[in-house]
Design an enzyme around this catalytic site. Structure first.
Site, mmCIF file in Angstrom:
data_model
loop_
_atom_site.group_PDB
_atom_site.id
_atom_site.type_symbol
_atom_site.label_atom_id
_atom_site.label_comp_id
_atom_site.label_asym_id
_atom_site.label_seq_id
_atom_site.Cartn_x
_atom_site.Cartn_y
_atom_site.Cartn_z
ATOM 1 N N CYS A 14 10.199 -2.228 -4.325
ATOM 2 C CA CYS A 14 10.173 -3.445 -3.524
ATOM 3 C C CYS A 14 10.660 -4.608 -4.367
ATOM 4 O O CYS A 14 10.530 -4.585 -5.583
ATOM 5 C CB CYS A 14 8.752 -3.754 -3.068
ATOM 6 S SG CYS A 14 8.039 -2.442 -2.082
ATOM 7 N N GLU A 26 0.820 -1.207 0.000
ATOM 8 C CA GLU A 26 0.000 0.000 0.000
ATOM 9 C C GLU A 26 0.860 1.265 0.000
ATOM 10 O O GLU A 26 0.518 2.257 -0.647
ATOM 11 C CB GLU A 26 -0.913 0.031 1.231
ATOM 12 C CG GLU A 26 -1.993 -1.028 1.269
ATOM 13 C CD GLU A 26 -1.519 -2.325 1.944
ATOM 14 O OE1 GLU A 26 -0.308 -2.594 1.972
ATOM 15 O OE2 GLU A 26 -2.389 -3.080 2.423
ATOM 16 N N LYS A 52 23.824 0.731 0.164
ATOM 17 C CA LYS A 52 23.222 -0.407 0.849
ATOM 18 C C LYS A 52 23.329 -0.309 2.362
ATOM 19 O O LYS A 52 24.347 0.109 2.891
ATOM 20 C CB LYS A 52 23.906 -1.697 0.403
ATOM 21 C CG LYS A 52 23.498 -2.104 -0.975
ATOM 22 C CD LYS A 52 24.218 -3.345 -1.415
ATOM 23 C CE LYS A 52 24.090 -3.554 -2.895
ATOM 24 N NZ LYS A 52 22.717 -3.668 -3.354
ATOM 25 N N HIS A 65 18.666 6.143 -11.158
ATOM 26 C CA HIS A 65 17.713 6.040 -10.049
ATOM 27 C C HIS A 65 16.923 7.316 -9.841
ATOM 28 O O HIS A 65 16.086 7.397 -8.954
ATOM 29 C CB HIS A 65 18.431 5.668 -8.761
ATOM 30 C CG HIS A 65 19.110 4.333 -8.863
ATOM 31 N ND1 HIS A 65 20.385 4.193 -9.339
ATOM 32 C CD2 HIS A 65 18.674 3.087 -8.588
ATOM 33 C CE1 HIS A 65 20.702 2.911 -9.335
ATOM 34 N NE2 HIS A 65 19.678 2.220 -8.885
ATOM 35 N N HIS A 114 28.140 -6.688 -14.804
ATOM 36 C CA HIS A 114 27.686 -5.376 -14.341
ATOM 37 C C HIS A 114 27.499 -5.426 -12.832
ATOM 38 O O HIS A 114 26.997 -6.407 -12.292
ATOM 39 C CB HIS A 114 26.364 -5.012 -15.020
ATOM 40 C CG HIS A 114 25.649 -3.896 -14.325
ATOM 41 N ND1 HIS A 114 26.100 -2.600 -14.366
ATOM 42 C CD2 HIS A 114 24.550 -3.895 -13.529
ATOM 43 C CE1 HIS A 114 25.303 -1.844 -13.616
ATOM 44 N NE2 HIS A 114 24.349 -2.609 -13.100
ATOM 45 N N ILE A 157 22.694 -1.103 -19.834
ATOM 46 C CA ILE A 157 22.944 -2.198 -18.901
ATOM 47 C C ILE A 157 21.980 -3.364 -19.116
ATOM 48 O O ILE A 157 22.167 -4.436 -18.564
ATOM 49 C CB ILE A 157 22.884 -1.668 -17.449
ATOM 50 C CG1 ILE A 157 23.860 -0.505 -17.271
ATOM 51 C CG2 ILE A 157 23.178 -2.740 -16.424
ATOM 52 C CD1 ILE A 157 25.307 -0.807 -17.612
ATOM 53 N N GLY A 158 20.960 -3.155 -19.916
ATOM 54 C CA GLY A 158 20.115 -4.290 -20.256
ATOM 55 C C GLY A 158 18.638 -3.988 -20.354
ATOM 56 O O GLY A 158 18.017 -4.215 -21.369
ATOM 57 N N SER A 159 18.062 -3.460 -19.280
ATOM 58 C CA SER A 159 16.615 -3.287 -19.330
ATOM 59 C C SER A 159 16.232 -1.921 -19.880
ATOM 60 O O SER A 159 16.944 -0.940 -19.668
ATOM 61 C CB SER A 159 16.016 -3.472 -17.933
ATOM 62 O OG SER A 159 16.558 -2.547 -17.038
#
Ligand code: GLN
Ligand code: ZN
Length: 762
Positions: free
Chosen positions: A523, A17, A117, A701, A648, A438-440
């Site tokens: 997520c 949500e 991270k 990002h 990568h 990078i690929g997508s």
């Protein structure tokens, strides 16, 4: 009586949500009141879930609109100049700008804060930015408002704050001469104010998270702990210092003796430390034992855990608390939500809600050992554990035999990089500073809808393939028009870089709702490894070959590497990580060879999570690096010299592991660098990276579109560290979270920048 508490609960909601509300707010479909209402309901639900499970002290402060470190920065007024609202109080907009950058589409105003991270998890936090003359002011009342909210709901709460030392440790100063510890004296009074306000609200206990106590700390920081807590002890409230993600080791005596009222330790990651702690702990202190794994999905072995608790209880009695190992932020919300898992598998699992019940049961087993529900639960736990160890669904002789037959030769390319790269250059015929991605490409709403319809059986396989082909075709056309040199098929058919492969391997199981927050509204739904792993058939060949058939340019095949597959899955707890990595490596190796046989000249094996696997303690690094590197080489080394292997990595501050990265021996590596202004390239001062490299030239990002001159500047910086003949030009990471207009704009600037530099250099 043993007390139960929770260190933190997942904030996203069992149906994500929070994600949905945040994203609606960002695009203007939900107003602030609407967003706040969603937050309120989630907090209420989560407190209820924990309380109904029987948890006594409920966490407050674990809720965050984007990230708990960012919330803490706002509370302390650590807001970089570029985000300070003019003539206004700090507001939600300030927070989201710090997280996402300010952009009115293509005219940018400010970079987002750096993100990295959270320890060795796949959660990302916003790195606090300290100025040299950083002042701290209470600037954000969220914690106090939420405490009031919880108390109004009748809850017994324990607010959670990030400790002063951990907070400073996590932050960054642009000016390298500034010593972060110099800020401590200015920072500490704020904790006094915060604790006073919490005390005024009727709070008794506060949880102060100091997970850096499980790291190798410089002596100065150890000293600072003592100084800081000797000041903090005069502040109101009872204080529980929480450590997690590892053992205290050399910091054990320091942690045990801090002048606070309680200590939490992680007994899942470091099961043996409780014995020493029991010796060291002053007799006035509470010891909270983190015995239920907050980072994995397996049910707790109740009997085994109870043995530890019983022993500790003898010594501690009422000073024993029971808790998850760390915040439950890192585990999915509720197993009950899963309606597609078979019963046997389900009986092996526990998510956040179930983990709360396990904690309560363990405490009850001490408090009322003869209660019928306790006796029954223990018996059931034993049966389940035994069934698992014997299950034929788990142990596969064929996989085990293949693992046993691996030899050293299997993880060596046939020739050295210096020899094979010439063959690759001839075969690939690329310009200087080759451009690639990078690929997508953007995972549009329509792509997701198509996939959902297919999964729901509303689209036939033929219709689905046709739809994906048209996406691939579009991506190829866009790349050709932009003038990119090495193309990708765009990954339209992939939901997620790990799940996509995991779904095609034997040995994984999937949840429908097992989401875990990665950063902001993002997520992930980690797949669960439950048995020995193998690849029943080829996984990507048809898509990649279709893409290659549309263009005469080189098409890069795209796979996810063994270490990343492992790090971004929930691994087994009954088999070592290195053996699980080797099983994955063999499966991927077969795919690499199939791609090569199908005529694909470049194969990228993503190891986005390689660094994430690093143990927190340096002494344990080499062991990990050895098996992780070996697993990568095992999957990449079967190919001919002419076939170029790319890898990568994102968010890899890998200055300290550069030798192992080099030892992976990928022909080309693309890495994250742009958010930190190519700072990462400092690694190349001392160590000459031998192979080719593409330092990311823009941050994917954030929706911000960089202009060509900015990219050219970054590339110029890169040429100072890396010989231009070995330099590639690419974004930081995959573009799946972006939309097409900004992707095209950014890539076109990137191609322009590469061309401009080529002109200058030739
Ligand atoms: N190939 C993947 C993509 O482009 C890599 C993603 C990642 O590194 N996280 O999406
Ligand atoms: Zn990446």
């Amino acid at each position: 009586m043993v007390i139960t508490h929770s260190l933190g609960f997942p904030r996203i909601g069992r149906d994500r949500e929070l994600k949905k509300a945040q994203e609606a707010f960002w695009i203007g479909e939900l107003d602030e009141a609407g967003l706040r209402a969603v937050g309120h309901n989630l907090r209420k639900t989560h407190w209820d879930l924990q309380k109904n499970a029987g948890i006594e002290l409920l966490p407050v402060g674990d809720f965050a609109w984007y990230d708990q470190v960012l919330t803490h920065s706002l509370m302390l007024g650590v807001i970089p100049e570029r985000f300070k609202p003019v003539n206004e109080k700090v507001n939600l907009q300030t927070m989201f700008s710090m997280a996402r950058g300010i952009s009115d589409r293509y005219c940018d105003i400010a970079h987002a804060q750096e993100m990295t991270k959270w320890f060795d998890t796949n959660y990302h936090y916003l790195v606090p930015e300290f100025s040299a003359d950083q002042q701290f002011h209470l600037s954000w009342d969220q914690l106090f408002e939420e405490v009031r909210e919880a108390r109004d709901l009748g809850h017994n709460v324990k607010p959670v704050v990030i400790g002063p030392l951990t907070y400073l440790w996590l932050g960054k100063t642009k000016n390298k001469d500034v010593n972060k510890l110099d800020l401590l004296n200015r920072l500490l009074p704020l904790y006094g104010h915060i604790f006073q306000r919490l005390a005024d609200l009727g709070v008794e206990w506060v949880q102060i998270d100091e997970p850096i106590l499980v790291l190798d700390l410089p002596q100065k920081w150890k000293n600072a702990f003592e100084c800081a807590y000797n000041i903090i002890k005069h502040n109101p409230l009872k204080k529980l210092v929480a450590t997690y993600f590892g053992g205290l080791e050399d910091n054990l005596s320091l942690a045990a003796n801090l002048p606070v009222d309680g200590l939490h330790i992680d007994l899942v990651r470091a099961p043996d430390q409780y014995l020493t702690i029991l010796d060291y702990l002053p007799s006035y202190k509470v010891l909270s034992l983190g015995v239920v794994n907050g980072r994995n999905v397996w049910r707790c072995d109740l009997e085994k855990t109870l043995a530890i608790l019983r022993y500790s209880y003898k010594k501690l009695e009422n000073r024993l608390w029971v808790a998850p190992s760390c915040s439950l932020l890192h585990s999915p919300v509720d197993l009950e939500r899963e309606d597609k898992l078979d019963c046997e598998l389900k009986s092996w699992l526990a998510f956040a809600v179930q983990k709360c019940s396990e904690i309560v049961l363990l405490a009850q087993a001490i408090n009322q050992p003869d209660a019928p529900n306790v006796v029954a639960a223990l018996a059931e736990s034993r049966t389940t554990q035994e069934a698992r160890t014997k299950s034929t669904r788990i142990h596969k002789p064929a996989v085990q035999a293949r693992i046993a037959a691996i030899t050293a030769k299997d993880s060596q390319r046939h020739t050295l990089f210096s020899q094979r790269i010439n063959k690759q250059h001839i075969s690939l015929n690329l310009p200087l500073l080759p451009t690639t991605t990078i690929g997508s490409f953007p995972q549009t709403a329509s792509i997701r809808l198509t996939r959902q319809s297919y999964k729901a059986g509303k689209l036939s396989e033929e219709e689905y393939v046709e739809a994906m082909h048209s996406e691939i075709k579009h991506a190829v056309e866009v790349q050709e028009n932009l003038g990119l040199d090495v193309l990708v098929h765009g990954e339209a058919e992939r939901n997620d870089m790990v799940e996509y492969f995991a779904e095609q391997l034997d040995g994984y199981v999937f949840t429908s709702f097992g989401w875990v927050q990665s950063y902001g509204s993002r997520c992930v739904k980690p797949a669960i490894i439950f048995s020995d792993l193998s690849r029943p058939k080829a996984m990507t060949i048809e898509w990649i070959c279709y893409a290659q058939s549309l263009t005469s340019k080189v098409m890069k095949g795209m796979l996810t590497g063994p270490v990343t597959m492992l790090m971004w899955s929930f691994p087994r707890e009954d088999l070592s990580l290195e053996v699980q990595a080797r099983q994955l490596a063999l499966a991927i190796r077969d795919e690499v060879l199939d791609l090569e046989a199908a005529g694909i000249k470049i194969v990228q094996i993503d190891e986005a999570a390689f660094r994430e696997g690093l143990p927190l303690r340096k002494a344990k690094w080499q062991y990990y690096l050895d098996w992780a590197t070996e697993a990568f080489r095992l999957c990449a080394s079967g190919v001919r010299d002419e076939t170029q292997i790319h890898t990568h990595m994102c968010y890899s501050e890998f200055n300290d592991v550069i030798k192992s990265i080099a030892a992976m021996d990928a022909d080309v590596i693309t890495i994250e660098t742009s958010r930190s202004d190519m700072e990462l390239l400092d690694a190349f001062k001392a160590f000459t990276y031998p192979n080719e490299i593409g330092p990311g030239v823009y941050d994917i990002h954030s929706p911000r579109v960089p202009d060509a001159s900015e990219i050219t500047n970054l590339l110029r910086k890169a040429t100072k560290r890396i010989p231009v003949e070995r330099l590639w030009v690419n974004p930081d990471c995959g573009l799946k979270t972006r939309d097409w207009p900004e992707t095209k704009a950014a890539l076109s600037h990137m191609v322009t920048a590469a061309r401009q530099l080529r002109c200058e250099l030739t």
